[in-house]
Design an enzyme around this catalytic site. Structure first.
Site, PDB file in Angstrom:
ATOM      1  N   CYS A 132       0.806  -1.173  -0.057  1.00 20.81           N
ATOM      2  CA  CYS A 132      -0.122  -0.056   0.037  1.00 20.81           C
ATOM      3  C   CYS A 132       0.755   1.179  -0.236  1.00 20.81           C
ATOM      4  CB  CYS A 132      -0.803  -0.035   1.198  1.00 20.81           C
ATOM      5  SG  CYS A 132      -0.241  -0.393   2.758  1.00 20.81           S
ATOM      6  N   HIS A 244      -3.191   6.586   4.422  1.00 21.56           N
ATOM      7  CA  HIS A 244      -1.543   6.802   4.404  1.00 21.56           C
ATOM      8  C   HIS A 244      -0.982   8.120   4.152  1.00 21.56           C
ATOM      9  CE1 HIS A 244      -1.614   2.572   5.798  1.00 21.56           C
ATOM     10  NE2 HIS A 244      -1.303   1.996   4.797  1.00 21.56           N
TER      11      HIS A 244
END
Length: 341
Positions: A132, A244
């Site tokens: 990710c 994130h």
């Protein structure tokens, strides 16, 4: 004419997001199967907002014969065992785990960055989805690399607890609640308290002192973008549920100004530039949740090195960092190789 698609690990955070995104993007589905472990067999889950309910099938007994693609979001052990079975049955596997990423016979694909790499899927009938934190970073790096050739990247990540799955999200919630009422929240998913704290440790430690998450960012960036780029990473878990963030320092072979970088990034696929030099003129994790884009802010020149830039990169890790990228790979595969109708 549509595709027969199986989503493996359909009851987890990423699997559910895959179903949502397939429905949102109106992927041409003839038939869809929600597949998971025996624990979830028989339960029903939504196929996005389509109004269609899917009864979960047991992975152990699922026959992949006749299915066009399988999107795996069930973890490395499940991928190790079942992805080759699906691939052998003629079903192309798009795997979200780390198991196949560095296999030289398996392409590691981010469609905005290295779409042509998908052509190598025929060697094993498997395509890997990157980590990710890597996925959003290479989307940001690619147009800049094409413009001025990147030589070195230093990145510090601020990774949400959803990257550790439902248990990570539950732990942040329960610890926050416990601390508010005066109780001590004991860690179980994480090594230390995550509520009101940051933890500079994601995945296991390696012999050189880095963590496996940091190694993934280095190795995967080289495989996806350019093996000559030097990359060093520090990966940190922060008390954010989804999204994130990354502070990225980049060194280039050729000169590039902040203004030129801003122009290049604005024209690049998958990127939204929000970079106003004023209070609130940048994107934070809570603002990117549910979006497809990778957001870039705080673009500025680094005067401490020759040809250096700093930037801030934010993305929904369950989407671009996992489910969205897998669906984009499926769309690319359909356009280039598995055309129907």
């Amino acid at each position: 004419m549509g595709y027969r698609i199986a989503v493996v690990g359909a009851t987890g955070n990423v699997g559910r997001e895959m179903l949502n995104i397939l429905a949102e993007r109106e992927f041409p589905v003839e038939e869809i199967a929600a597949v998971a472990s025996s624990r979830s067999h028989g339960t029903e889950i939504d196929f996005g907002d389509s109004g269609k309910m899917l009864k979960v099938r047991n992975l152990e007994h699922f026959d992949f014969t006749g299915w066009d693609m399988a999107l795996f979001a069930a973890g490395s052990e499940a991928s190790k065992k079942y992805a080759p079975i699906a691939a052998k049955a003629g079903c192309v596997v798009i795997d979200n785990s780390s198991y196949f990423r560095m296999d030289p016979d398996v392409p590691l694909v981010v469609p905005e960055v290295n779409p042509d790499a998908i052509d190598g899927y025929t060697k094993r009938n498997i395509i890997a989805n990157p980590n990710c934190s890597t996925a959003q970073m290479v989307v940001a790096l690619k147009p800049l690399h094409d413009e001025a050739k990147i030589t070195r990247v230093v990145v510090a990540t601020y990774q949400s607890v959803s990257g550790a799955g439902k248990s990570g999200m539950d732990e942040l919630f329960s610890q926050t609640r416990d601390i508010f009422v005066g109780d001590k929240g004991e860690p179980s998913t994480f090594t230390k308290q995550i509520a009101f704290n940051v933890i500079p440790h994601i995945d296991s430690f390696l012999d050189d002192g880095s963590t496996k998450e940091e190694w993934k960012m280095v190795a995967e960036t080289k495989k996806i973008l350019d093996s000559k780029i030097k990359v060093t990473a520090t990966c940190v878990r922060v008390p954010v549920f989804v999204g994130h963030s990354e502070a990225i320092n980049i060194e280039f072979e050729r000169e590039i100004t902040a203004e030129r970088a801003r122009e290049v990034l604005r024209e690049a696929p998958g990127i939204m530039v929000v970079d106003k030099r004023e209070d609130g003129g940048y994107v934070t994790p809570v603002e990117c949740v549910g979006d497809y884009a990778t957001y870039i802010s705080r673009i500025r020149e680094d005067s401490t090195v020759e040809n250096g830039l700093n930037l801030w990169c934010v993305s929904d890790n369950l989407r671009k960092g996992a489910a969205l990228n897998a669906v984009q790979i499926a769309e690319l595969l359909g356009r280039k190789h598995l055309k129907k109708g």
